[in-house]
Design a protein around this motif. Structure first.
Motif, PDB file in Angstrom:
ATOM      1  N   ALA A 257       6.765   2.420  -8.427  1.00  0.00           N
ATOM      2  CA  ALA A 257       6.161   1.687  -9.543  1.00  0.00           C
ATOM      3  C   ALA A 257       4.778   1.160  -9.171  1.00  0.00           C
ATOM      4  O   ALA A 257       3.904   1.034 -10.033  1.00  0.00           O
ATOM      5  CB  ALA A 257       7.066   0.542  -9.985  1.00  0.00           C
ATOM      6  N   SER A 258       4.558   0.883  -7.893  1.00  0.00           N
ATOM      7  CA  SER A 258       3.260   0.355  -7.452  1.00  0.00           C
ATOM      8  C   SER A 258       2.149   1.394  -7.544  1.00  0.00           C
ATOM      9  O   SER A 258       0.970   1.052  -7.433  1.00  0.00           O
ATOM     10  CB  SER A 258       3.362  -0.178  -6.020  1.00  0.00           C
ATOM     11  N   LEU A 259       2.503   2.656  -7.777  1.00  0.00           N
ATOM     12  CA  LEU A 259       1.493   3.714  -7.865  1.00  0.00           C
ATOM     13  C   LEU A 259       0.576   3.553  -9.073  1.00  0.00           C
ATOM     14  O   LEU A 259      -0.460   4.188  -9.146  1.00  0.00           O
ATOM     15  CB  LEU A 259       2.160   5.091  -7.879  1.00  0.00           C
ATOM     16  N   THR A 260       0.929   2.678  -9.993  1.00  0.00           N
ATOM     17  CA  THR A 260       0.046   2.410 -11.136  1.00  0.00           C
ATOM     18  C   THR A 260      -1.088   1.466 -10.754  1.00  0.00           C
ATOM     19  O   THR A 260      -2.039   1.308 -11.517  1.00  0.00           O
ATOM     20  CB  THR A 260       0.840   1.809 -12.313  1.00  0.00           C
ATOM     21  N   SER A 261      -0.993   0.845  -9.588  1.00  0.00           N
ATOM     22  CA  SER A 261      -2.028  -0.080  -9.112  1.00  0.00           C
ATOM     23  C   SER A 261      -3.190   0.688  -8.498  1.00  0.00           C
ATOM     24  O   SER A 261      -3.097   1.892  -8.222  1.00  0.00           O
ATOM     25  CB  SER A 261      -1.442  -1.034  -8.070  1.00  0.00           C
ATOM     26  N   ALA A 262      -4.268  -0.019  -8.235  1.00  0.00           N
ATOM     27  CA  ALA A 262      -5.456   0.595  -7.634  1.00  0.00           C
ATOM     28  C   ALA A 262      -5.386   0.638  -6.112  1.00  0.00           C
ATOM     29  O   ALA A 262      -6.113   1.401  -5.485  1.00  0.00           O
ATOM     30  CB  ALA A 262      -6.708  -0.162  -8.075  1.00  0.00           C
ATOM     31  N   GLU A 263      -4.531  -0.182  -5.521  1.00  0.00           N
ATOM     32  CA  GLU A 263      -4.409  -0.274  -4.066  1.00  0.00           C
ATOM     33  C   GLU A 263      -2.937  -0.312  -3.692  1.00  0.00           C
ATOM     34  O   GLU A 263      -2.103  -0.763  -4.483  1.00  0.00           O
ATOM     35  CB  GLU A 263      -5.082  -1.558  -3.545  1.00  0.00           C
ATOM     36  N   PRO A 264      -2.608   0.109  -2.462  1.00  0.00           N
ATOM     37  CA  PRO A 264      -1.207   0.011  -2.024  1.00  0.00           C
ATOM     38  C   PRO A 264      -0.747  -1.445  -2.001  1.00  0.00           C
ATOM     39  O   PRO A 264      -1.573  -2.362  -1.907  1.00  0.00           O
ATOM     40  CB  PRO A 264      -1.237   0.571  -0.596  1.00  0.00           C
ATOM     41  N   PRO A 265       0.544  -1.660  -2.084  1.00  0.00           N
ATOM     42  CA  PRO A 265       1.054  -3.029  -2.035  1.00  0.00           C
ATOM     43  C   PRO A 265       0.649  -3.722  -0.741  1.00  0.00           C
ATOM     44  O   PRO A 265       0.607  -3.094   0.324  1.00  0.00           O
ATOM     45  CB  PRO A 265       2.580  -2.857  -2.089  1.00  0.00           C
ATOM     46  N   GLN A 266       0.361  -5.001  -0.828  1.00  0.00           N
ATOM     47  CA  GLN A 266       0.005  -5.766   0.363  1.00  0.00           C
ATOM     48  C   GLN A 266       1.199  -5.830   1.295  1.00  0.00           C
ATOM     49  O   GLN A 266       2.340  -5.936   0.860  1.00  0.00           O
ATOM     50  CB  GLN A 266      -0.425  -7.174  -0.012  1.00  0.00           C
ATOM     51  N   GLY A 267       0.905  -5.736   2.577  1.00  0.00           N
ATOM     52  CA  GLY A 267       1.932  -5.909   3.586  1.00  0.00           C
ATOM     53  C   GLY A 267       2.682  -4.659   3.973  1.00  0.00           C
ATOM     54  O   GLY A 267       3.528  -4.718   4.857  1.00  0.00           O
ATOM     55  N   VAL A 268       2.414  -3.517   3.319  1.00  0.00           N
ATOM     56  CA  VAL A 268       3.113  -2.307   3.737  1.00  0.00           C
ATOM     57  C   VAL A 268       2.457  -1.759   4.997  1.00  0.00           C
ATOM     58  O   VAL A 268       1.273  -1.976   5.256  1.00  0.00           O
ATOM     59  CB  VAL A 268       3.167  -1.216   2.639  1.00  0.00           C
ATOM     60  N   SER A 269       3.239  -1.043   5.773  1.00  0.00           N
ATOM     61  CA  SER A 269       2.744  -0.440   7.006  1.00  0.00           C
ATOM     62  C   SER A 269       1.719   0.653   6.694  1.00  0.00           C
ATOM     63  O   SER A 269       1.644   1.162   5.568  1.00  0.00           O
ATOM     64  CB  SER A 269       3.905   0.172   7.784  1.00  0.00           C
ATOM     65  N   ALA A 270       0.957   1.027   7.707  1.00  0.00           N
ATOM     66  CA  ALA A 270      -0.017   2.117   7.540  1.00  0.00           C
ATOM     67  C   ALA A 270       0.668   3.419   7.120  1.00  0.00           C
ATOM     68  O   ALA A 270       0.154   4.115   6.241  1.00  0.00           O
ATOM     69  CB  ALA A 270      -0.831   2.308   8.817  1.00  0.00           C
ATOM     70  N   PRO A 271       1.818   3.785   7.716  1.00  0.00           N
ATOM     71  CA  PRO A 271       2.469   5.010   7.242  1.00  0.00           C
ATOM     72  C   PRO A 271       2.851   4.956   5.766  1.00  0.00           C
ATOM     73  O   PRO A 271       2.667   5.933   5.036  1.00  0.00           O
ATOM     74  CB  PRO A 271       3.702   5.128   8.149  1.00  0.00           C
ATOM     75  N   LEU A 272       3.360   3.816   5.305  1.00  0.00           N
ATOM     76  CA  LEU A 272       3.688   3.691   3.876  1.00  0.00           C
ATOM     77  C   LEU A 272       2.431   3.713   3.016  1.00  0.00           C
ATOM     78  O   LEU A 272       2.415   4.333   1.947  1.00  0.00           O
ATOM     79  CB  LEU A 272       4.489   2.418   3.623  1.00  0.00           C
ATOM     80  N   ALA A 273       1.377   3.061   3.460  1.00  0.00           N
ATOM     81  CA  ALA A 273       0.117   3.097   2.710  1.00  0.00           C
ATOM     82  C   ALA A 273      -0.402   4.524   2.621  1.00  0.00           C
ATOM     83  O   ALA A 273      -0.901   4.950   1.568  1.00  0.00           O
ATOM     84  CB  ALA A 273      -0.914   2.181   3.365  1.00  0.00           C
ATOM     85  N   ALA A 274      -0.273   5.285   3.694  1.00  0.00           N
ATOM     86  CA  ALA A 274      -0.710   6.684   3.674  1.00  0.00           C
ATOM     87  C   ALA A 274       0.103   7.488   2.666  1.00  0.00           C
ATOM     88  O   ALA A 274      -0.460   8.306   1.916  1.00  0.00           O
ATOM     89  CB  ALA A 274      -0.597   7.290   5.071  1.00  0.00           C
ATOM     90  N   LEU A 275       1.410   7.268   2.621  1.00  0.00           N
ATOM     91  CA  LEU A 275       2.236   7.955   1.630  1.00  0.00           C
ATOM     92  C   LEU A 275       1.837   7.550   0.217  1.00  0.00           C
ATOM     93  O   LEU A 275       1.840   8.381  -0.701  1.00  0.00           O
ATOM     94  CB  LEU A 275       3.716   7.638   1.873  1.00  0.00           C
ATOM     95  N   TRP A 276       1.486   6.292   0.046  1.00  0.00           N
ATOM     96  CA  TRP A 276       1.038   5.805  -1.259  1.00  0.00           C
ATOM     97  C   TRP A 276      -0.222   6.558  -1.687  1.00  0.00           C
ATOM     98  O   TRP A 276      -0.301   7.043  -2.817  1.00  0.00           O
ATOM     99  CB  TRP A 276       0.794   4.295  -1.173  1.00  0.00           C
ATOM    100  N   TRP A 277      -1.205   6.661  -0.785  1.00  0.00           N
ATOM    101  CA  TRP A 277      -2.444   7.376  -1.109  1.00  0.00           C
ATOM    102  C   TRP A 277      -2.172   8.854  -1.372  1.00  0.00           C
ATOM    103  O   TRP A 277      -2.779   9.455  -2.272  1.00  0.00           O
ATOM    104  CB  TRP A 277      -3.492   7.205  -0.008  1.00  0.00           C
ATOM    105  N   ALA A 278      -1.257   9.444  -0.616  1.00  0.00           N
ATOM    106  CA  ALA A 278      -0.917  10.855  -0.844  1.00  0.00           C
ATOM    107  C   ALA A 278      -0.338  11.041  -2.240  1.00  0.00           C
ATOM    108  O   ALA A 278      -0.691  12.000  -2.942  1.00  0.00           O
ATOM    109  CB  ALA A 278       0.067  11.337   0.222  1.00  0.00           C
ATOM    110  N   ALA A 279       0.535  10.136  -2.651  1.00  0.00           N
ATOM    111  CA  ALA A 279       1.123  10.226  -3.993  1.00  0.00           C
ATOM    112  C   ALA A 279       0.072  10.046  -5.081  1.00  0.00           C
ATOM    113  O   ALA A 279       0.225  10.573  -6.183  1.00  0.00           O
ATOM    114  CB  ALA A 279       2.233   9.193  -4.151  1.00  0.00           C
ATOM    115  N   LYS A 280      -0.979   9.331  -4.770  1.00  0.00           N
ATOM    116  CA  LYS A 280      -2.070   9.136  -5.727  1.00  0.00           C
ATOM    117  C   LYS A 280      -3.028  10.330  -5.741  1.00  0.00           C
ATOM    118  O   LYS A 280      -3.966  10.361  -6.518  1.00  0.00           O
ATOM    119  CB  LYS A 280      -2.866   7.871  -5.370  1.00  0.00           C
TER     120      LYS A 280
END
Length: 102
Positions: free
Chosen positions: A10-33
């Motif tokens: 659900a956070s993929l609708t935001s402009a930035e990854p959720p605060q506090g997630v690890s770098a690997p999770l942030a990378a997956l977030w950017w990949a999904a975007k």
């Protein structure tokens, strides 16, 4: 902090990854975007098996250097994924979030 895979998606609708997630999770977030480069930069210099697994996923997703993906899967101590990239993304997200909350 996001604690469930559904909340992470659900956070993929935001402009930035959720605060506090690890770098690997942030990378997956950017990949999904759809921002492979930002995903790669986010995780490429990180240590540990989680970062290596995401790095492997990204190189598998890229598809140009499968041997590079295989190298990162070995570093992550994971088998080379045979599932769809979407299924693998979901698996990694679920496991990393479970590890972060446990």
């Amino acid at each position: 902090m996001v604690v469930t895979p559904d909340a992470f998606k659900a956070s993929l609708t935001s402009a930035e990854p959720p605060q506090g997630v690890s770098a690997p999770l942030a990378a997956l977030w950017w990949a999904a975007k759809g921002d492979w480069n930002k995903a790669h930069v986010t995780v490429q210099n990180k240590l540990g098996t989680e970062a290596a697994w995401v790095h492997a996923y990204l190189h598998r997703l890229d598809g140009r250097e499968i041997s590079n993906a295989a190298y990162w899967y070995r570093r992550a101590d994971k088998p080379f994924a045979k599932s769809s990239s979407e299924d693998e993304w979901n698996q990694i997200v679920a496991e990393l979030l479970a590890g972060a909350s446990g």
